[in-house]
Scaffold this motif. Structure first.
Motif, PDB file in Angstrom:
ATOM      1  N   TYR A 161       6.285   1.073   2.295  1.00 45.08           N
ATOM      2  CA  TYR A 161       6.847  -0.251   2.019  1.00 45.08           C
ATOM      3  C   TYR A 161       6.860  -0.629   0.533  1.00 45.08           C
ATOM      4  CZ  TYR A 161       6.799  -0.854   7.038  1.00 45.08           C
ATOM      5  OH  TYR A 161       7.032  -0.703   8.386  1.00 45.08           O
ATOM      6  N   TYR A 162       6.036   0.035  -0.255  1.00 40.68           N
ATOM      7  CA  TYR A 162       5.997  -0.263  -1.691  1.00 40.68           C
ATOM      8  C   TYR A 162       5.953   1.062  -2.459  1.00 40.68           C
ATOM      9  CZ  TYR A 162       4.628  -4.682   0.380  1.00 40.68           C
ATOM     10  OH  TYR A 162       4.598  -5.822   1.147  1.00 40.68           O
ATOM     11  N   PRO A 163       6.963   1.911  -2.288  1.00 43.83           N
ATOM     12  CA  PRO A 163       6.892   3.283  -2.809  1.00 43.83           C
ATOM     13  C   PRO A 163       6.832   3.361  -4.329  1.00 43.83           C
ATOM     14  CG  PRO A 163       9.104   2.795  -1.997  1.00 43.83           C
ATOM     15  CD  PRO A 163       8.233   1.659  -1.571  1.00 43.83           C
ATOM     16  N   LYS A 164       7.526   2.456  -5.019  1.00 46.09           N
ATOM     17  CA  LYS A 164       7.532   2.526  -6.491  1.00 46.09           C
ATOM     18  C   LYS A 164       6.140   2.199  -7.041  1.00 46.09           C
ATOM     19  CE  LYS A 164      11.094  -0.336  -6.836  1.00 46.09           C
ATOM     20  NZ  LYS A 164      11.642  -0.361  -5.464  1.00 46.09           N
ATOM     21  N   GLU A 165       5.578   1.109  -6.574  1.00 44.77           N
ATOM     22  CA  GLU A 165       4.240   0.735  -7.051  1.00 44.77           C
ATOM     23  C   GLU A 165       3.203   1.784  -6.659  1.00 44.77           C
ATOM     24  OE1 GLU A 165       6.676  -2.973  -6.755  1.00 44.77           O
ATOM     25  OE2 GLU A 165       6.304  -1.268  -5.410  1.00 44.77           O
ATOM     26  N   PHE A 166       3.378   2.348  -5.471  1.00 45.38           N
ATOM     27  CA  PHE A 166       2.422   3.356  -5.011  1.00 45.38           C
ATOM     28  C   PHE A 166       2.451   4.592  -5.896  1.00 45.38           C
ATOM     29  CE2 PHE A 166       1.445   7.112  -2.340  1.00 45.38           C
ATOM     30  CZ  PHE A 166       0.116   6.833  -2.087  1.00 45.38           C
ATOM     31  N   GLY A 197       1.533  12.139  -2.367  1.00 43.02           N
ATOM     32  CA  GLY A 197       0.748  11.088  -2.999  1.00 43.02           C
ATOM     33  C   GLY A 197      -0.292  10.479  -2.087  1.00 43.02           C
ATOM     34  N   CYS A 198      -0.170  10.696  -0.768  1.00 41.58           N
ATOM     35  CA  CYS A 198      -1.084  10.083   0.193  1.00 41.58           C
ATOM     36  C   CYS A 198      -2.369  10.898   0.323  1.00 41.58           C
ATOM     37  CB  CYS A 198      -0.422   9.939   1.560  1.00 41.58           C
ATOM     38  SG  CYS A 198       0.990   8.829   1.572  1.00 41.58           S
ATOM     39  N   PHE A 199      -3.476  10.204   0.289  1.00 40.48           N
ATOM     40  CA  PHE A 199      -4.781  10.846   0.308  1.00 40.48           C
ATOM     41  C   PHE A 199      -4.938  11.788   1.494  1.00 40.48           C
ATOM     42  CE2 PHE A 199      -9.148  10.808   1.952  1.00 40.48           C
ATOM     43  CZ  PHE A 199      -9.791  11.425   0.895  1.00 40.48           C
ATOM     44  N   LEU A 214       5.794  16.158 -10.642  1.00 43.62           N
ATOM     45  CA  LEU A 214       6.263  15.965  -9.276  1.00 43.62           C
ATOM     46  C   LEU A 214       6.132  14.503  -8.852  1.00 43.62           C
ATOM     47  CD1 LEU A 214       7.351  17.507  -6.774  1.00 43.62           C
ATOM     48  CD2 LEU A 214       5.028  17.363  -5.881  1.00 43.62           C
ATOM     49  N   TYR A 215       5.071  13.851  -9.291  1.00 44.24           N
ATOM     50  CA  TYR A 215       4.911  12.433  -8.954  1.00 44.24           C
ATOM     51  C   TYR A 215       5.940  11.578  -9.693  1.00 44.24           C
ATOM     52  CZ  TYR A 215       0.593  14.044  -6.825  1.00 44.24           C
ATOM     53  OH  TYR A 215      -0.316  14.706  -6.042  1.00 44.24           O
ATOM     54  N   VAL A 216       6.330  12.001 -10.901  1.00 40.27           N
ATOM     55  CA  VAL A 216       7.427  11.312 -11.599  1.00 40.27           C
ATOM     56  C   VAL A 216       8.725  11.492 -10.814  1.00 40.27           C
ATOM     57  CG1 VAL A 216       8.819  11.259 -13.716  1.00 40.27           C
ATOM     58  CG2 VAL A 216       6.330  11.525 -13.858  1.00 40.27           C
ATOM     59  N   HIS A 217       8.927  12.694 -10.296  1.00 40.60           N
ATOM     60  CA  HIS A 217      10.103  12.971  -9.460  1.00 40.60           C
ATOM     61  C   HIS A 217      10.096  12.073  -8.214  1.00 40.60           C
ATOM     62  CE1 HIS A 217      13.006  15.259  -7.035  1.00 40.60           C
ATOM     63  NE2 HIS A 217      12.080  15.331  -6.092  1.00 40.60           N
ATOM     64  N   GLU A 218       8.933  11.944  -7.570  1.00 37.97           N
ATOM     65  CA  GLU A 218       8.820  11.086  -6.384  1.00 37.97           C
ATOM     66  C   GLU A 218       9.059   9.621  -6.734  1.00 37.97           C
ATOM     67  OE1 GLU A 218       7.958  11.631  -2.917  1.00 37.97           O
ATOM     68  OE2 GLU A 218       8.720  13.605  -3.479  1.00 37.97           O
ATOM     69  N   LEU A 219       8.623   9.221  -7.923  1.00 42.73           N
ATOM     70  CA  LEU A 219       8.862   7.851  -8.373  1.00 42.73           C
ATOM     71  C   LEU A 219      10.359   7.586  -8.513  1.00 42.73           C
ATOM     72  CD1 LEU A 219       7.858   5.121  -9.448  1.00 42.73           C
ATOM     73  CD2 LEU A 219       7.478   6.220 -11.676  1.00 42.73           C
ATOM     74  N   SER A 220      11.072   8.544  -9.042  1.00 41.80           N
ATOM     75  CA  SER A 220      12.541   8.410  -9.147  1.00 41.80           C
ATOM     76  C   SER A 220      13.177   8.363  -7.764  1.00 41.80           C
ATOM     77  CB  SER A 220      13.126   9.580  -9.939  1.00 41.80           C
ATOM     78  OG  SER A 220      12.653   9.573 -11.261  1.00 41.80           O
ATOM     79  N   HIS A 243      -5.827   5.068  -6.079  1.00 44.89           N
ATOM     80  CA  HIS A 243      -4.398   4.908  -5.802  1.00 44.89           C
ATOM     81  C   HIS A 243      -4.152   3.620  -5.017  1.00 44.89           C
ATOM     82  CE1 HIS A 243      -4.042   9.622  -5.633  1.00 44.89           C
ATOM     83  NE2 HIS A 243      -4.364   9.177  -6.832  1.00 44.89           N
ATOM     84  N   ILE A 244      -4.934   3.427  -3.977  1.00 40.89           N
ATOM     85  CA  ILE A 244      -4.751   2.278  -3.085  1.00 40.89           C
ATOM     86  C   ILE A 244      -5.014   0.972  -3.836  1.00 40.89           C
ATOM     87  CG2 ILE A 244      -5.680   1.135  -1.027  1.00 40.89           C
ATOM     88  CD1 ILE A 244      -6.229   4.010   0.062  1.00 40.89           C
ATOM     89  N   LYS A 245      -6.149   0.927  -4.524  1.00 37.14           N
ATOM     90  CA  LYS A 245      -6.506  -0.290  -5.265  1.00 37.14           C
ATOM     91  C   LYS A 245      -5.445  -0.648  -6.290  1.00 37.14           C
ATOM     92  CE  LYS A 245      -8.677   0.171  -8.924  1.00 37.14           C
ATOM     93  NZ  LYS A 245      -9.587   0.469 -10.057  1.00 37.14           N
ATOM     94  N   GLU A 246      -5.006   0.337  -7.067  1.00 45.12           N
ATOM     95  CA  GLU A 246      -4.029   0.096  -8.128  1.00 45.12           C
ATOM     96  C   GLU A 246      -2.671  -0.292  -7.548  1.00 45.12           C
ATOM     97  OE1 GLU A 246      -2.516   0.425 -12.273  1.00 45.12           O
ATOM     98  OE2 GLU A 246      -4.338  -0.189 -11.224  1.00 45.12           O
ATOM     99  N   ALA A 247      -2.286   0.331  -6.438  1.00 42.96           N
ATOM    100  CA  ALA A 247      -0.996   0.011  -5.821  1.00 42.96           C
ATOM    101  C   ALA A 247      -0.970  -1.432  -5.331  1.00 42.96           C
ATOM    102  CB  ALA A 247      -0.707   0.973  -4.669  1.00 42.96           C
TER     103      ALA A 247
END
Length: 980
Positions: free
Chosen positions: A698-703, A531-533, A719-725, A490-494
């Motif tokens: 600070y970068y919620p969409k990319e995260f 989403g946070c580890f 749920l992660y799609v919901h959080e992305l929205s 998650h961290i690397k990709e974000a």
């Protein structure tokens, strides 16, 4: 005279443990014997130790079989011979080649072929003859083979009971009925140790055979050193002197980087640790670990160093870990000390898609002869074994189900069949079942590893030793744990996505700055951590809220007390209460106050267990660490463990501790130790949590896109799609002109990927994206079909999910069109047309799609609707009398809410009844939690995903509101208009 003895490591064949084999041998007067397990050398070193302790001469070998056929037995004359046998088996395992009928020309090992083998025998080759075959020598000239004949009395079982167990094992292995196990599938009932003198009696007329056997065995000696010795790679540079100099140079340079040049405390600690590391000969271990990290960094890989290794300031200075031991008051001795009874190790976590490359580097850097993955041994220990026994007995599924879950069949436990199953299960329990691969252990050896084991090739594709971590420790290996986790992905990709989408570069290792950031700590305090580890689960979010956690040290503690043992012992609740009211803490004993004041008298970390064993009970550090490891399931000897438990009580009482206090302290120690983290481990997790939290803040969409693309996390994908929205992204359905395999983000627009579409074949993902890259976007449905070469059924899936909406046509229009295209035999192809073919337009009736139809398509193909919410699909317009944001104002009062099911957790109460905890979203998209006590849940069960009407009383625990459910029902949704 036993040159063909088998242990339980002849999996699903032999029945005796190594310990029992030696005990039986002593009982029958045997003075030397050869362990020859089938196609493995798992038990050889254990056998060597056990025989050496009991005064029997051990000889080792391997029985080589192909399918059911005994090919030959290899018997090592010495250590070099054992390596030859292991090398031979390893070669065939790694190259995935069948074993040959004839053995190679071993130099230091003997070969015994079964009697009847044809072909010339070399000087080190023999024919093994069973006493039942002696009649074949009658009236036959055996002068040519007289010196080659040896007695072959295999040993597989101890007695008649074990022979019956052997038959069950063979039935399970062959997946057949007990009555269908053929003689060739199993051993003979006489394949066991014979009574003293019986062997001599059976071979009385051919005593020369026993003489040959005895001479061959006398020529063998297992010249391995006794006791645990250091078998690891001894140097990194090739010289211990150079290793010491390099480690000191790197540590001092790293100390300036971490602490500056004037920190006397850090300098003193680093110098102290370096002396211990040098004295205990661990320079190479540190340097090899540093080298692994150096390679990973050169490749741009992220890592987290954790475990007890994070107690080391030198490791922190070498950037193996990001945990500051001085800040957290971690003591180095927990990781490495002269009295430590087990080898230390570093746990190095990498992203799930980068770990294999790191492992591959280790193999290439240190050589395949000297490198291998660590194995594991799974055992017969769960209820599925009863199912296997039942199948072998030929019982119907319904009856087997009754044995595994008696409540389903109302089974009488006095049933004779069940008694038989139980008897077999008790014999089989904890026997080795199959070899597998350790989660991440890697061994790097000074000598070739095949001196000590043959190697397997599991599906992972890397050579793996045939024994587990416990045997590795006993022999003398220290492992390197190269692990993987989705959180790092998650961290690397974000970070990568932020660079691409916002052209910003992030230093994700500035963790100390993150810890001081008030915005991050404010989010942590209210549990806004999806989403946070490690800090996103409902239980962890509740704990963060209850602790009003707004700093690193509290988060470190939370990472440990969330563990099951702490919660079940009641110490988690005690900790929360004490956290809010420290002056009211009542310590069991002054020692508890002195040693555990930081954690309010509660043992939060593994180190606390050691502290209490030493300072309260008066144990020495070695015994305290053994006791801690035993309670963590990492120490094999139950006898030794039980002795130390008694010692805890004896020493504590000798110090004058009151008996009732000792009993309560032990209860807390024993209930906690098996589930806790080391403080360094918890601190490492907390570091990673802060990295995730920084990106989410600070970068919620990319995260959130990174979380989705790494397919990890506690919750379902929707749920992660919901959080992305919620993060501000406009989430789009997959699109053939914008999407890739995974989720893509362009500014504020996020396009779901093709990978999540049910039934869509993966080969078309690459074709669609590559064709688009090479020749531009698709202009029409017909052009798309021709360029991609897609089949009708796959194209229909894309139409129904909305991936071809760029055409501007409704789904129904496109379905007509695509059937006309394929019905008119317009062949899809992957090349351009020489001449443009005139496109024919057909007059279509007006065909429209409704939002409800689209939602059902998405529900079917994506697993969740995107066009509408689940609330939009409800038959009722009622959304509850309250929302999550209002719950604190309803404390102590009844409330009715409508919630979209997120997840549930089942727990067992002290009287073994089930209760549930639920997590839901309200119509505003906010979380709330429910508690379902045993008296209400059976009447109102969870029924999977969807929306529920929830009635209950609002309660609050340390500022966290939840609903104690009294009534609970899943709400119906409107019918699928396509099906009506």
């Amino acid at each position: 005279m036993y040159i063909n003895v088998h242990s339980q490591y002849s999996l699903r064949y032999g029945t005796m443990s190594i310990e029992k084999i030696v005990s039986e041998a002593i009982g029958f007067g045997v003075t030397q014997l050869v362990l020859t397990d089938i196609n493995n050398s798992t038990g050889v070193m254990d056998f060597f130790r056990e025989c050496s302790e009991k005064g029997i001469k051990p000889i080792a070998g391997i029985e080589f079989r192909r399918d059911k056929k005994l090919l030959f037995i290899g018997i090592a004359r010495n250590k070099e011979g054992m390596k030859e046998l292991n090398d031979f088996l390893t070669y065939h395992n790694l190259e995935q080649l069948e074993l040959p009928d004839v053995a190679p020309a071993f130099v230091h090992a003997n070969v015994v072929y079964p009697f009847g083998h044809l072909g010339e025998l070399l000087s080190n080759e023999y024919l093994g003859i069973h006493f039942s075959q002696l009649h074949e020598l009658y009236d036959r000239d055996i002068s040519a083979i007289r010196s080659k004949l040896v007695a072959l009395q295999p040993v597989f079982v101890a007695d008649k009971i074990e022979y019956r167990l052997h038959e069950y094992l063979r039935g399970i292995d062959l997946n057949t009925l007990l009555t269908m196990v053929e003689p060739l599938d199993k051993c003979r009932s006489t394949d066991r140790f014979l009574k003293a003198g019986e062997m001599e009696s059976k071979f009385a007329k051919h005593s020369f055979i026993l003489d040959n056997t005895r001479a061959m065995m006398n020529d063998c000696v297992m010249d391995y050193p006794l006791g645990r010795i250091n078998l690891n790679r001894k140097t990194f540079t090739g010289s211990k002197k150079d290793d010491k100099a390099l480690l000191e140079k790197l540590a001092m340079k790293g100390m300036v980087y971490r602490y500056g040049s004037k920190n006397k405390e850090a300098l003193g600690k680093v110098k102290h640790e370096l002396k211990v590391i040098v004295d205990l000969d661990f320079c190479a271990y540190f340097l090899i670990t540093w080298d692994i990290i150096r390679y990973a960094k050169d490749q741009g890989y992220y890592h987290v160093g954790r475990g007890s290794g994070a107690n080391s300031t030198v490791a922190y200075c070498l950037c193996i870990t990001d945990v500051d031991p001085i800040e957290l008051d971690l003591y180095f001795e927990r990781f490495l000390n002269a009295e430590r009874t087990s080898p230390p190790d570093f746990d190095l976590d990498f992203s799930w898609d980068e770990r294999e490359d790191v492992q591959d580097y280790i193999f290439k850097r240190y050589g395949r002869e000297h490198t291998a993955l660590l194995g594991t041994m799974s055992t017969f220990k769960d209820r599925s074994v009863i199912r296997e026994i039942g199948k072998v007995m030929g019982l119907p599924k319904s009856e087997i189900d009754g044995f595994t879950d008696p409540t389903r069949a109302g089974l009488n436990r006095n049933n004779e069949t069940f008694k038989k199953i139980t008897a077999i299960y008790n014999l089989m329990q904890n026997m080795p079942n199959q070899r597998s691969i350790h989660a991440g252990g890697v061994l790097i050896s000074e000598e070739p590893i095949t001196y000590y084991t043959a190697l397997d090739l599991p599906p992972k594709g890397m050579p793996t030793v045939q024994w587990d971590m416990y045997e590795a420790e006993r022999i003398g290996y220290d492992k390197y744990d190269i692990l993987s986790q989705r959180g790092i992905g998650h961290i690397k990709e974000a970070v990568r996505l932020v660079e691409l989408n916002q052209q910003r570069t992030i230093d994700i290792h500035k963790v100390k700055d993150f810890m001081k950031d008030p915005n991050l700590n404010a989010r942590l305090k209210v549990g806004n951590t999806i989403g946070c580890f490690y800090i996103e689960s409902p239980a962890m979010r509740q704990l963060l809220t209850k602790l009003t956690c707004d700093n690193y040290l509290t988060l470190v503690a939370a990472s440990s007390i969330i563990r099951p043992g702490v919660a079940s012992s009641g110490m988690m609740k005690t900790y929360i209460q004490s956290f809010h009211n420290p002056t009211a803490v009542k310590y069991l004993h002054p020692v508890m106050e002195e040693r555990l004041k930081e954690t309010f008298g509660v043992m939060v970390y593994q180190e606390d267990v050691i502290k209490i064993c030493i300072h309260f009970a008066g144990m020495d550090g070695t015994d305290a660490d053994i006791l801690r490891r035993g309670m963590s399931g990492k120490y094999r000897s139950k006898k030794e463990f039980d002795r130390l438990v008694e010692r805890f009580f004896e020493l504590a009482e000798a110090l004058g501790r009151p008996k009732e206090v000792v009993a309560e302290v032990w209860r807390q120690v024993s209930s906690f130790a098996g589930y806790s983290f080391s403080k360094a481990h918890s601190a490492s997790f907390a570091v990673e949590s802060y990295q995730s939290l920084f990106l989410k803040t600070y970068y919620p969409k990319e995260f959130m896109v990174a979380v989705l693309n790494n397919y990890g996390g506690f919750y379902s994908r929707w749920l992660y799609v919901h959080e992305l929205s919620k993060a501000g992204a406009k989430v789009h359905l997959p699109c053939v002109n914008c999407s890739f395999g995974v989720v893509a983000i362009f500014g504020d627009d996020a396009y779901l990927g093709f990978i999540g579409i049910q039934g869509f074949e993966s080969k078309y993902i690459e074709i669609i994206t590559e064709e688009r890259r090479m020749n531009g976007i698709y202009a029409s449905l017909e052009e798309f079909v021709k360029r991609v070469g897609i089949t009708l059924d796959q194209c229909i899936i894309l139409i129904r999910v909305g991936a071809l909406r760029f055409t501007g046509k409704s789904k129904k229009e496109m379905l007509w069109e695509v059937h006309l295209l394929f019905g008119s035999k317009v062949k899809p192809n992957n090349h351009g047309e020489l001449f443009a073919v005139e496109h024919k337009d057909y007059a279509m009736p007006e065909l429209t799609n409704t939002a409800l139809e689209d939602a059902y398509h998405e529900l079917e193909l994506l697993g969740f609707p995107l066009s509408l919410s689940m609330f939009d699909l409800l038959k009722t317009e009622y959304r509850g009398a309250a929302f999550a944001r209002q719950l604190s104002t309803f404390v102590g009062r009844p409330v009715r809410m409508v919630g979209h099911y997120v997840t549930e957790k089942t727990v067992h109460t002290k009287n073994n009844k089930k209760m549930w905890f639920g997590t839901f979203l309200d119509a505003e998209g906010e979380f709330f939690d429910t508690v379902h006590f045993p008296n209400s849940t059976p009447s109102y069960p969870f029924r999977g995903s969807g929306c529920y009407l929830i009635e209950g009383k609002v309660v609050e625990d340390f500022g966290f509101p939840s609903i104690e459910v009294q009534k609970f029902a899943k709400l119906p949704i409107v019918e699928n208009p396509i099906m009506v």
